[in-house]
Design an enzyme around this catalytic site. Structure first.
Site, PDB file in Angstrom:
ATOM      1  N   ARG A 515      33.196   4.946  60.250  1.00 33.66           N
ATOM      2  CA  ARG A 515      33.998   4.135  61.150  1.00 33.66           C
ATOM      3  C   ARG A 515      33.898   2.707  60.651  1.00 33.66           C
ATOM      4  NH1 ARG A 515      35.705   4.382  66.748  1.00 33.66           N
ATOM      5  NH2 ARG A 515      35.260   6.603  66.842  1.00 33.66           N
ATOM      6  N   GLY A 516      35.030   2.056  60.494  1.00 29.84           N
ATOM      7  CA  GLY A 516      35.003   0.681  60.015  1.00 29.84           C
ATOM      8  C   GLY A 516      36.068  -0.133  60.704  1.00 29.84           C
ATOM      9  N   GLY A 519      39.590   1.479  60.489  1.00 32.35           N
ATOM     10  CA  GLY A 519      39.887   2.701  61.202  1.00 32.35           C
ATOM     11  C   GLY A 519      38.746   3.694  61.089  1.00 32.35           C
ATOM     12  N   VAL A 521      37.175   7.408  59.753  1.00 33.82           N
ATOM     13  CA  VAL A 521      37.319   8.334  58.642  1.00 33.82           C
ATOM     14  C   VAL A 521      36.842   9.728  59.052  1.00 33.82           C
ATOM     15  CG1 VAL A 521      36.813   8.742  56.208  1.00 33.82           C
ATOM     16  CG2 VAL A 521      36.805   6.418  57.096  1.00 33.82           C
ATOM     17  N   LYS A 535      41.467   8.828  56.409  1.00 28.12           N
ATOM     18  CA  LYS A 535      41.226   7.609  57.184  1.00 28.12           C
ATOM     19  C   LYS A 535      42.406   7.348  58.096  1.00 28.12           C
ATOM     20  CE  LYS A 535      39.730   2.919  56.826  1.00 28.12           C
ATOM     21  NZ  LYS A 535      38.998   2.001  55.975  1.00 28.12           N
ATOM     22  N   ASP A 627      36.799  -7.120  50.588  1.00 28.26           N
ATOM     23  CA  ASP A 627      35.753  -6.652  51.493  1.00 28.26           C
ATOM     24  C   ASP A 627      34.751  -5.782  50.723  1.00 28.26           C
ATOM     25  OD1 ASP A 627      34.328  -6.415  53.789  1.00 28.26           O
ATOM     26  OD2 ASP A 627      35.704  -5.031  54.794  1.00 28.26           O
TER      27      ASP A 627
END
Ligand SMILES: *[C@@H]1O[C@H](CO)[C@@H](O)[C@H](O)[C@H]1NC(C)=O
Ligand SMILES: *[C@@H]1O[C@H](CO)[C@@H](O)[C@H](O)[C@H]1NC(C)=O
Ligand SMILES: *[C@@H]1O[C@H](CO)[C@@H](O)[C@H](O)[C@H]1NC(C)=O
Ligand SMILES: *[C@@H]1O[C@H](CO)[C@@H](O)[C@H](O)[C@H]1NC(C)=O
Ligand SMILES: *[C@@H]1O[C@H](CO)[C@@H](O)[C@H](O)[C@H]1NC(C)=O
Ligand SMILES: *[C@@H]1O[C@H](CO)[C@@H](O)[C@H](O)[C@H]1NC(C)=O
Ligand SMILES: *[C@@H]1O[C@H](CO)[C@@H](O)[C@H](O)[C@H]1NC(C)=O
Ligand SMILES: *[C@@H]1O[C@H](CO)[C@@H](O)[C@H](O)[C@H]1NC(C)=O
Length: 786
Positions: A515-516, A519, A521, A535, A627
């Site tokens: 989870r990021g 969104g 995964v 994702k 990122d």
């Protein structure tokens, strides 16, 4: 009365006022001359056919889009006599009563004909799909231009076993060039470079057909582009345009540079935009720079050719001829030496390959062989402990390229006395040759035609033989170095998924694996049993067309250190990305679970740097990640790193030095470069900074997002360095205690040194990612050479 006369003549007046610009068919014995108004037009006006100027007083009969893509520039889709342009005076395309269509040069020499015969009357017209058709009046096609394409395939046009696309010679020269798209004897659709040497470069010659997902079993040999932008070939190769489905004009063109691209444009006056291309790395196209030269990829510029030291360019107007040697080599040992060219690779033409040859043995070998031009020397990893040196003496120096991803060097054989000066010219500085056409008054000659045909038959047989030899060579070469995985894999099977397909694959989005910010995964199994990471992007994402375009750009990026993207789904407001699943999760998980020894950490550092270098510098569209953090570095079954989540960053527009298009801050606290905070231009150096932080985390085991003794990680590390009295003690103070003192001090120091350079506050002081790769690899090889 007067009115009826006018009415009687009206159609005639109407017709004649139009006849000069819109002829819709030729019938009876008639002709088109070399005149701008003498053109055939398709019923809907989209296509025109006529004589097109290709040089001073030189014309070819061609079909083009009636609407230019920019002022005065036409999009040619077919050409009859590309290699034999005709004079402007008295040349014509004539329809004969016999049913033959011919092109004559200056009223005499026939340079081209359809070789057709018909008892009944025939007519020639241009179909709305761009096909020029010679048809019998009672029906039945006698001849059509779709059966003999030049370099372009239009939607609905078939490419079959007897056809090929042949590129044009250069940007402004429409005559036959060196590149061909064709079905090979094994039923696979390939791109071939047929210049002075003949080599295949697509699909990747390092891969066997099945590895490139091509099937050799279907002998129908048919390829086809539909009008929605879906291409499929009988060898199972398919692709989809980035703007699939919209009603736009499309052409699939084998460009003069050897790349095959799908272009589209929405409005007739628009420029064409690329919606798919076969090769994302231009230097991997063979023959680009000719013999004895090196192709390199320069960001913001493109492909660049340069001569090897001691060589000079053969013809300034034509890089494909390469460079010629300026020194004389004797075969005397004591007069010959070697010049090292780092990260330079020459493809093919090996005298043999010699595993486990030391540098000295390789040098000796090349000295013994008089026509050895130099040798390729590289280490191939067999396992973590040992790198085996491989030696490849070269008989010719072709398909040269410089790439920070190529982990090996070239040693060029030169006289010891060679004064080295850099020679090198840009591809861009080519001078366009003036065509000086003076027509020769040959008689049309049947025996000459026979000779040409005979030569063509012999030529194709020869091609076949060369091909078999090449194939044998590749097979043996391949088997010898199965360990080389430096090559980016070919883009295969990138496609659009439906939401229901992905629902099924993930069992209703049940198995969450991550989870990021972007969104959630999920793990899933596709219908072909491949394990995927799916994702699901958070709802507030961009529009469908923009999303598709961006995602297909990303789908084209292929590198062993980037996560492999298999496709996407865009339905309603749902936006999903489908990746290859990686067994060992992320670097973040592995660092916290204490399963990474120093060797793996070092390898991960190198691999990650390679992936980022590719994103920044090597692929066609420069992509900033923005990122970089351990959560976004995934590890496969061999702990090879795969940089992921670059999907959400936007490709940099070519030519813009710094991207001002970033409206909001991206990234993760702790890893973010100072530029974000100070609102400075965002360049690839923001990723370098984040990468540096990741290295510091891998060395120290401490997370940059948290404070250590009330300090930022960088500050803490710098303070420790100052406190230490000697080199040996600071590394002990900083190093991750989970390593329990088991590490190679030399390697860790290198890693640390690189990390500190990367996290410099001043972005200009930071190295580029390819410099990072070089720093890490250079050290690696040096320490193993002895
Ligand atoms: C259009 O053609 C001119 C030469 O006639 C050329 O200089 C220019 O670059 C072309 N424009 C494009 C967009 O290719
Ligand atoms: C080619 O595609 C067909 C149908 O999609 C499939 O049945 C076949 O297994 C594929 N062959 C290869 C070699 O991938
Ligand atoms: C071979 O390819 C053609 C065209 O793609 C297709 O129609 C046909 O079904 C294929 N044949 C086999 C046996 O897969
Ligand atoms: C190479 O040899 C040729 C004749 O064999 C000579 O003319 C030429 O000057 C030589 N070139 C150099 C650079 O020594
Ligand atoms: C190389 O060796 C040959 C004989 O072995 C000698 O004649 C020649 O002068 C030597 N050349 C150099 C540059 O030392
Ligand atoms: C490479 O050669 C060395 C000695 O020359 C030998 O000890 C080693 O086993 C060889 N390695 C392999 C993989 O053949
Ligand atoms: C195009 O290239 C061919 C082959 O090199 C050459 O013969 C011809 O003169 C060139 N035409 C133009 C217009 O430059
Ligand atoms: C072009 O042709 C003219 C006359 O035929 C000749 O004088 C001139 O040298 C030619 N130019 C080139 C570049 O061949």
């Amino acid at each position: 009365m007067a009115i009826s006369i006018i009415l009687l003549f009206l159609p005639l007046i109407f017709f004649s006022s139009f006849s000069s610009s819109t002829i819709d068919r030729l019938s009876g014995a008639s002709s088109l001359s070399v005149h701008a108004d003498d053109v055939l037009t398709s019923p809907d006006g989209v296509f025109s056919a006529g004589f097109f100027p290709v040089g001073d007083n030189a014309y070819c009969f061609a079909i083009w889009f009636s609407e230019p893509y920019s002022e005065g520039n036409r999009t040619i889709v077919w050409m009859a006599n590309r290699d034999q342009p005709v004079n402007g005076r008295k040349s014509e395309l004539a329809l004969r009563k016999s049913g033959n269509v011919i092109i004559t040069d200056a009223g005499r020499l026939t340079v081209w004909s359809t070789d057709t015969v018909s008892e009944s009357s025939v007519f020639l017209y241009l179909h709305e799909n761009g096909n020029l058709i010679l048809q019998k009046s009672e029906g039945g096609v006698l001849w059509q231009s779709f059966d003999s394409p030049t370099d372009t395939l239009l939607p609905q046009q078939l490419l079959t076993k007897d056809m090929q696309l042949v590129s044009s010679r250069s940007q402004g020269n429409y005559s036959s060039g060196f590149y061909k798209l064709y079905f090979d004897n094994d039923n696979v659709l390939r791109l071939l470079y047929g210049g002075p040497e003949i080599t295949v470069y697509w699909p990747d010659p390092e891969l066997m057909s099945w590895e490139a997902s091509r099937s050799t079993f279907n002998s129908s040999r048919i390829a086809f582009l539909d009008s929605l932008g879906y291409f499929s070939s009988s060898d199972n190769f398919t692709f989809m345009a980035a703007d699939y489905g919209e009603s736009v004009q499309r052409i699939l063109k084998l460009d003069f540079d050897g790349n095959i691209r799908l272009y589209s444009r929405k409005y007739r006056m628009d420029k064409w935009t690329v919606s798919w291309q076969a090769m994302s790395q231009p230097c991997r196209i063979h023959g680009t720079c000719g013999p004895n030269s090196i192709c390199s990829y320069v960001p913001h510029f493109g492909r660049k050719c340069s001569c090897l030291p001691g060589f000079k360019i053969r013809d300034r107007t034509d890089w494909s001829l390469g460079c010629i040697q300026e020194f004389n080599l004797t075969c005397t040992r004591n007069e010959t030496g070697f010049l090292k060219l780092s990260n330079v690779e020459f493809y093919g033409y090996d005298y043999g390959f010699f595993p486990n040859y030391t540098f000295g043995m390789c040098e000796n070998l090349c000295l013994q062989i008089c026509d050895c031009k130099g040798f390729q020397f590289k280490f191939i990893k067999h396992n973590y402990r040992s790198n085996i040196p491989y030696c490849y003496p070269k008989t010719q120096l072709l398909n040269g390229q410089h790439s920070p991803n190529f982990q090996g060097d070239m040693y060029l054989k030169v006289p010891k006395t060679l004064p080295i000066q850099e020679s090198g010219l840009d591809c861009s500085s080519t001078v366009v040759k003036q065509l000086n056409r003076t027509y020769t008054k040959h008689q049309e000659n049947a025996s000459l035609k026979f000779v040409v045909r005979f030569a063509m038959v012999v030529g194709s047989v020869e091609l076949g033989v060369i091909f078999i030899l090449w194939f044998v060579f590749i097979r043996t070469h391949r088997n010898s170095c199965a360990g080389t995985q430096n090559y980016p894999r070919i883009t295969t099977g990138f496609r659009k998924f439906t939401l229901s397909e992905l629902k099924k694959a993930t069992q209703g989005f049940s198995k969450e694996i991550g989870r990021g910010a972007g969104g959630v995964v999920y793990r899933g199994m596709l219908s072909d049993h491949r394990i995927a990471a799916v994702k699901r992007l958070s709802d507030a994402y961009q529009g469908e067309a923009e999303f598709q375009a961006e995602v297909s750009t990303i789908g084209k990026l292929n590198h062993m250190n980037l996560t492999e993207m298999w496709g996407y789904c865009a339905e309603g407001k749902h936006r999903l990305l489908v990746y290859k699943y990686t067994e060992h999760g992320s670097l973040a998980e592995q660092l916290s679970s204490n399963s990474l020894g120093w060797e793996r950490r070092f390898d991960i550092a190198v691999g990650t740097a390679k992936g980022l270098a590719y994103l920044h510098e090597e692929c066609l569209e420069w992509v900033l990640h923005c990122d970089v953090k351990p959560q976004n570095i995934l590890l496969d079954s061999n702990y090879q790193p795969k940089v992921s989540d670059f999907g959400l960053s936007r490709p940099l527009k070519r030519g813009s030095q710094a991207n001002k298009g970033f409206s909001k801050i991206r990234g993760t606290r702790g890893y973010m470069a100072p530029e974000w905070v100070f609102n400075l231009p965002i360049t690839s150096k923001v990723d370098v900074y984040s990468y540096g932080m990741v290295l510091l985390e891998m060395i120290s085991g401490k997370c940059p997002a948290e404070e250590i003794e009330n300090r930022r990680l960088v500050t803490w590390v710098r303070e420790k360095m100052k406190q230490a009295t000697e080199m040996s003690s600071w590394i002990e103070m900083i190093i991750d205690p989970k390593l329990e003192g088991k590490y190679d001090k030399g390697r860790m120091e290198i890693l640390f040194e690189v990390a500190l350079k990367c996290v410099a506050e001043d972005r200009d002081a930071r190295p580029t990612m390819s410099q990072v790769v070089e720093m890490l690899l250079h050290q690696e090889n040096d320490s193993e050479l002895v």
